[in-house]
Design a protein around this motif. Structure first.
Motif, PDB file in Angstrom:
ATOM      1  N   GLN A  12       0.781  -1.273   0.004  1.00 38.46           N
ATOM      2  CA  GLN A  12       0.095  -0.057   0.142  1.00 38.46           C
ATOM      3  C   GLN A  12       0.833   1.305  -0.010  1.00 38.46           C
ATOM      4  OE1 GLN A  12      -2.664  -0.589   3.489  1.00 38.46           O
ATOM      5  NE2 GLN A  12      -4.204  -0.457   2.082  1.00 38.46           N
ATOM      6  N   GLY A  13       2.207   1.264   0.360  1.00 41.58           N
ATOM      7  CA  GLY A  13       3.049   2.289   0.221  1.00 41.58           C
ATOM      8  C   GLY A  13       3.080   2.871   1.656  1.00 41.58           C
ATOM      9  N   LYS A  14       2.630   2.114   2.436  1.00 40.19           N
ATOM     10  CA  LYS A  14       2.520   2.456   4.070  1.00 40.19           C
ATOM     11  C   LYS A  14       3.801   1.881   4.562  1.00 40.19           C
ATOM     12  CE  LYS A  14      -2.301   3.041   3.978  1.00 40.19           C
ATOM     13  NZ  LYS A  14      -3.597   2.567   4.926  1.00 40.19           N
ATOM     14  N   TYR A  15       5.099   2.344   4.278  1.00 35.50           N
ATOM     15  CA  TYR A  15       6.150   1.578   4.712  1.00 35.50           C
ATOM     16  C   TYR A  15       6.783   1.656   5.999  1.00 35.50           C
ATOM     17  CZ  TYR A  15       6.530   2.487  -0.550  1.00 35.50           C
ATOM     18  OH  TYR A  15       6.148   2.196  -1.890  1.00 35.50           O
ATOM     19  N   LYS A  16       6.523   2.680   6.722  1.00 31.98           N
ATOM     20  CA  LYS A  16       6.620   2.790   8.254  1.00 31.98           C
ATOM     21  C   LYS A  16       5.968   1.632   8.913  1.00 31.98           C
ATOM     22  CE  LYS A  16       8.467   7.627   8.461  1.00 31.98           C
ATOM     23  NZ  LYS A  16       8.015   9.178   9.132  1.00 31.98           N
ATOM     24  N   GLU A  17       4.758   1.572   8.747  1.00 33.45           N
ATOM     25  CA  GLU A  17       3.998   0.586   9.354  1.00 33.45           C
ATOM     26  C   GLU A  17       4.248  -0.870   9.000  1.00 33.45           C
ATOM     27  OE1 GLU A  17       2.510   3.084   7.682  1.00 33.45           O
ATOM     28  OE2 GLU A  17       0.721   3.803   8.399  1.00 33.45           O
ATOM     29  N   ALA A  18       4.534  -0.866   7.651  1.00 32.27           N
ATOM     30  CA  ALA A  18       5.225  -2.324   7.322  1.00 32.27           C
ATOM     31  C   ALA A  18       6.580  -2.669   8.134  1.00 32.27           C
ATOM     32  CB  ALA A  18       5.478  -2.317   5.668  1.00 32.27           C
ATOM     33  N   LYS A  19       7.386  -1.864   8.014  1.00 34.66           N
ATOM     34  CA  LYS A  19       8.574  -1.896   8.885  1.00 34.66           C
ATOM     35  C   LYS A  19       8.477  -2.395  10.248  1.00 34.66           C
ATOM     36  CE  LYS A  19      13.490   0.041   9.650  1.00 34.66           C
ATOM     37  NZ  LYS A  19      14.093   1.065   9.322  1.00 34.66           N
ATOM     38  N   ARG A  20       7.569  -1.711  10.984  1.00 30.14           N
ATOM     39  CA  ARG A  20       7.064  -2.013  12.357  1.00 30.14           C
ATOM     40  C   ARG A  20       6.718  -3.504  12.226  1.00 30.14           C
ATOM     41  NH1 ARG A  20       2.312  -1.581  15.053  1.00 30.14           N
ATOM     42  NH2 ARG A  20       1.469  -0.362  13.566  1.00 30.14           N
ATOM     43  N   TYR A  21       6.128  -4.135  11.386  1.00 29.15           N
ATOM     44  CA  TYR A  21       5.598  -5.266  11.646  1.00 29.15           C
ATOM     45  C   TYR A  21       6.511  -6.253  11.244  1.00 29.15           C
ATOM     46  CZ  TYR A  21       0.684  -4.263  12.276  1.00 29.15           C
ATOM     47  OH  TYR A  21      -0.496  -3.658  12.819  1.00 29.15           O
ATOM     48  N   PHE A  22       7.380  -6.059  10.267  1.00 30.38           N
ATOM     49  CA  PHE A  22       8.453  -7.039   9.912  1.00 30.38           C
ATOM     50  C   PHE A  22       9.459  -6.791  11.165  1.00 30.38           C
ATOM     51  CE2 PHE A  22       7.843  -5.734   5.238  1.00 30.38           C
ATOM     52  CZ  PHE A  22       7.184  -7.165   5.067  1.00 30.38           C
ATOM     53  N   GLN A  23       9.730  -5.834  11.636  1.00 29.35           N
ATOM     54  CA  GLN A  23      10.764  -5.841  12.943  1.00 29.35           C
ATOM     55  C   GLN A  23      10.124  -6.708  14.242  1.00 29.35           C
ATOM     56  OE1 GLN A  23      11.358  -1.652  13.433  1.00 29.35           O
ATOM     57  NE2 GLN A  23      13.257  -1.511  12.441  1.00 29.35           N
ATOM     58  N   ASP A  24       8.911  -6.582  14.468  1.00 31.51           N
ATOM     59  CA  ASP A  24       8.598  -7.268  15.614  1.00 31.51           C
ATOM     60  C   ASP A  24       8.239  -8.701  15.258  1.00 31.51           C
ATOM     61  OD1 ASP A  24       7.632  -4.821  16.569  1.00 31.51           O
ATOM     62  OD2 ASP A  24       5.237  -4.665  16.302  1.00 31.51           O
ATOM     63  N   GLY A  25       7.859  -9.030  14.150  1.00 34.75           N
ATOM     64  CA  GLY A  25       7.947 -10.602  13.639  1.00 34.75           C
ATOM     65  C   GLY A  25       9.482 -11.142  13.861  1.00 34.75           C
ATOM     66  N   TYR A  26      10.526 -10.181  13.213  1.00 36.78           N
ATOM     67  CA  TYR A  26      11.667 -10.695  13.165  1.00 36.78           C
ATOM     68  C   TYR A  26      12.358 -11.011  14.730  1.00 36.78           C
ATOM     69  CZ  TYR A  26      16.987 -10.957  12.554  1.00 36.78           C
ATOM     70  OH  TYR A  26      18.077 -11.513  12.511  1.00 36.78           O
ATOM     71  N   ARG A  27      11.760 -10.147  15.494  1.00 43.19           N
ATOM     72  CA  ARG A  27      12.450 -10.215  16.825  1.00 43.19           C
ATOM     73  C   ARG A  27      11.955 -11.472  17.495  1.00 43.19           C
ATOM     74  NH1 ARG A  27      12.399  -4.326  17.150  1.00 43.19           N
ATOM     75  NH2 ARG A  27       9.970  -4.266  17.423  1.00 43.19           N
ATOM     76  N   PHE A  28      10.558 -11.643  17.315  1.00 43.45           N
ATOM     77  CA  PHE A  28       9.741 -12.807  17.819  1.00 43.45           C
ATOM     78  C   PHE A  28      10.234 -14.220  17.407  1.00 43.45           C
ATOM     79  CE2 PHE A  28       5.808 -12.982  20.367  1.00 43.45           C
ATOM     80  CZ  PHE A  28       5.670 -14.254  20.461  1.00 43.45           C
TER      81      PHE A  28
END
Length: 812
Positions: A122-138
């Motif tokens: 959707q072009g909402k890159y900051k929101e996307a990065k937050r979910y990727f980072q949360d998933g990666y940490r988990f």
């Protein structure tokens, strides 16, 4: 990314849970049929099967575990496949909470990954990065290497999109390291995604040769294992070839896409990637000089876009699709113009016009058809009321945090729309029939920007013509707007800029149509902010009243598109006039509007009808009574916002009504008067236009809308609109009545020269072909409507104290 769902439970396991055997078998059968449709690339049919399965599974109370894991997760992925990311996000937010609560951490991580993908798309890159980072940490905490690879891949793309290339490279290196030690069954697919991410990175840092190599690797491996990522990699590689004018190589990559979908055997297949593929192929063919073949690709891409536009439920998703659709049609208009110049065949002019018109206001077109359908006698009144209530509930639930209830209501609305046939919006626009409705004195002028050029189409009763106006910059329009929207600009500078725009935009077509005295302007992009009536035809005058405004020579109205004009219809009204005036005296948040009762009472006396004041001016009464009035006035505060289409709203006594809810009103109103400043402003979507409050009322079915472009002066607006209603009382069409009122204002010697500046009269515009306003009462009594406009536009300058936090909003 690998597919984030697994088919776990067998038919026998369903039955063993003790559920009704026949219904359980039916759920399993629908799920199997959906899986088969995936293999056939029939995504829309797959979605229908899954929705039916979910509905039945809930009806027979199958477990939440089964429904979410086996059905909802698959449905969310299919929505993403067709580009309906809003719906996919909505479902995944519920899945995320469910998996975390049930301690299914693997699926929880997959869902975070999916949310990152959807927001990224959707072009909402900051929101996307937050979910990727949360998933990666988990995933890192649980030492899930395969999931870490997927999430690192997502971080590569979001970091690239955010311009954080060092972070992108770091994520890419970590992804490569984990892949080198992986023995996971999905390693081949993950290698495809890694090569694709690597290619994207090289492309963005301008290492084109390395990017080409990486894309080719991704395509080779994807083709070997039959993975869908081949499509996106081939499309991106074709795009890369286009940038270096390697058109033949670009078509070869698109041929890979066509082979993957086997479009020779299945020419009717629908997939959003095919929209991109056909468009890229058209660009390549145009570069090779194959204009006719390129135009065929444009038509094929438009077929894909039209189909998916009808499939999406979310307006935001439609806007997202229409932006890409617009790019395709811009190329189509350019090709048609070139073919017309080459062949002098008028069919290309007609094709160009229809493409230009299809590139704008598609949500409006679809919703107006829906509004007309909902206004018909064939639909039960209870269903109409229920539909509006469901839309209202959705708007309330969006901010409540109750995700499961939001989906439940969304599904109810979706089912109701299907039952009453709301999605059937395939009305064909007939240009010949539209032309026959025009009078000999009328001319429609539609503008369209494509390939940095501005095209002008003129449509009269007898002919259609196209003119290439060349490059028209935003700065030219912005300069004039800055001069016309303030009352202190210099007359010489104003005249010079206004005259230059007249010569650039419309002089030649008016010279070719000397019998015309009525203009309907359909603007595009920056021209939406241009009050055409204020541009200057002659420069030899030195006072504001004497300048040769275009408004003096022509009755000017506006339209959103040809198709929206064609869809205007006559219906039987319950009331002549209906007015609403909430009371804001008890709140410090909103400015008090003191003359509402007097204004609306006079209007009711003159026009007949009904008014709702103070505590009666509610959304409920608007729904119950306001849908079938000839003239409807909203005397209230409003908000216009450029952050999102649905960030704009109006105030009623009990609550706000947002644009999305306004759009759902099945209005049958001939003329809607909006009592708020700048209601013609809003979020400008490239594939739709300006999504203002005024736009929303037209979408809802209002045949004509009077709106303002800026805050107006109390004295001048009172005089102007008093004359407007006087003119209507004498039987003038509302469009002509407003235009004549402006002329009368300029000719009135009792008004000071300073107040003849266009700031004082040009900001009110009329959208629509107009409606007759002749009253059965004495014409002289219409003079009393002067007070109405004191209510209608006097308070356009009053500002709301409170500011909406989300986005930049203008409030009155």
């Amino acid at each position: 990314m690998r597919l984030t769902f697994i088919f776990i439970l067998s038919i026998s396991s369903l039955i063993s849970f003790g559920y009704n055997q026949e219904d359980s078998l039916r759920v399993a059968q629908l799920r199997s049929e959906a899986k088969l449709r995936i293999k056939e690339n029939n995504l829309s049919e797959c979605i229908l099967k899954l929705k039916e399965a979910i509905s039945l599974a809930k009806e027979i109370t199958l477990s939440d575990e089964y429904i979410n894991k086996e059905l909802v997760s698959v449905l969310a992925n299919r929505y993403s496949n067709i580009g309906d990311f809003e719906r996919a996000i909505e479902l995944n937010l519920v899945l995320k909470d469910f998996y975390l609560k049930s301690e299914d951490y693997t699926r929880y991580i997959w869902t975070l990954n999916n949310l990152g993908i959807y927001y990224n798309n959707q072009g909402k890159y900051k929101e996307a990065k937050r979910y990727f980072q949360d998933g990666y940490r988990f995933a890192n905490k649980l030492n899930l290497k395969s999931d870490q690879i997927d999430l690192l891949d997502g971080l590569v793309h979001t970091n690239i999109s955010l311009g954080e290339f060092a972070n992108a490279k770091r994520s890419l290196n970590n992804e490569k390291r984990l892949l080198s030690i992986s023995n996971d069954e999905f390693k081949d697919i993950q290698t495809v995604y890694y090569n694709y991410a690597q290619a994207t990175y090289f492309d963005k840092i301008n290492q084109k040769d390395e990017a080409i190599k990486a894309y080719k690797k991704a395509i080779h491996t994807a083709k070997k294992i039959g993975d869908r990522k081949l499509v996106s990699a081939a499309i991106e590689l074709a795009n890369l070839y286009l940038t270096t004018n390697k058109y033949k190589l670009a078509t070869e990559q698109i041929a890979e896409v066509f082979e993957f979908y086997d479009i020779t055997s299945n020419p009717l297949i629908k997939d959003p990637y095919l929209l991109q593929a056909y468009f890229i192929n058209a660009q390549a063919l145009r570069g090779m000089g194959e204009r006719q073949k390129a135009l065929l690709m444009i038509h094929k891409a438009e077929e894909q876009a039209t189909f998916f536009h009808s499939q999406y439920m979310f307006t935001e998703s439609k806007f997202f699709l229409d932006e890409y659709r617009r790019k395709n049609l811009e190329l189509g208009v350019t090709l048609c113009n070139q073919l017309w110049e080459q062949t002098n065949d008028s069919k290309y002019v007609i094709q160009a016009l229809l493409m230009a018109d299809n590139a704008k206001s598609n949500v409006l077109k679809e919703r107006v058809i829906t509004a007309r359908m909902l206004s018909g006698a064939s639909i039960n009144e209870d269903d109409k009321v229920l539909r509006f209530q469901l839309v209202y509930q959705l708007n309330e639930l969006k901010s409540s945090g109750n995700k499961e209830e939001l989906i439940r209501v969304r599904n109810r609305l979706d089912s109701l729309n299907t039952i009453i046939g709301v999605h059937k919006t395939d009305d064909e626009f007939n240009l010949d029939a539209f032309q026959k409705q025009l009078s000999e004195e009328q001319l429609v002028v539609e503008y369209f920007f494509a390939d940095s050029l501005c095209y002008q189409f003129s449509i009269s009763r007898q002919s259609v013509a196209i003119h290439n106006l060349g490059v028209l910059t935003i700065s030219e329009i912005a300069k004039f707007y800055s001069l016309v929207s303030v009352g202190t600009s210099d007359i010489e500078e104003f005249s010079e800029v206004g005259s230059r725009l007249y010569n650039r935009l419309i002089k030649s077509v008016l010279d070719e149509n000397v019998k015309i005295n009525k203009l309907i302007i359909i603007p595009d992009k920056s021209l939406n902010y241009l009050p055409f009536g204020a541009i200057i035809t002659t420069m030899d005058k030195k006072t504001w009243s004497d300048l040769g405004y275009l408004e003096k020579s022509y009755a000017i109205s506006y339209g959103f598109s040809l198709q929206s004009l064609a869809q205007q219809s006559k219906v039987k009204m319950s009331y002549g006039y209906l007015g609403f005036a909430p009371d804001f005296s008890s709140t410090s948040e909103l400015a008090y509007l003191k003359n509402g009762e007097e204004v609306l009472s006079q209007a009711k006396e003159i026009l007949g009808g009904r008014i709702f004041l103070n505590e009666d001016a509610t959304a409920e009464n608007l729904i119950a009574h306001g849908l079938r009035s000839k003239v409807m006035q909203l005397y209230t505060h409003a908000v216009s916002s450029d952050s999102s289409y649905n960030a704009s709203y109006i105030y009623m006594q009990d609550r706000k009504i947002f644009v999305d809810e306004i759009m759902s009103l099945p209005l049958q109103t001939d003329l809607c008067l909006l009592t708020a400043c700048e209601v013609g402003l809003g979020k400008n979507y490239n594939g739709e236009g300006v999504t203002s409050v005024a736009w929303a009322f037209r979408v809802a079915g209002a045949q004509n809308v009077v709106q303002s472009m800026w805050k107006l002066n109390e004295q001048s607006s009172s005089q102007l609109m008093g004359d407007f209603f006087t003119n209507m009382s004498q039987g003038q069409n509302s469009s002509k009545a407003l235009s004549n009122a402006k002329k009368m204002y300029l000719e009135d010697n009792t008004i000071s020269a300073r107040l003849k500046h266009p700031f004082y009269w040009a900001g009110i515009s009329h959208f629509g072909k107009g409606t007759s306003g002749k009253s059965s009462k004495s014409s002289s009594s219409w003079i009393g409507i002067l007070a109405l406009l004191i209510g209608t536009l006097v308070y356009l300058g009053i500002r709301v104290i409170a500011r909406r936090q989300a986005g930049r909003a203008k409030e009155v």
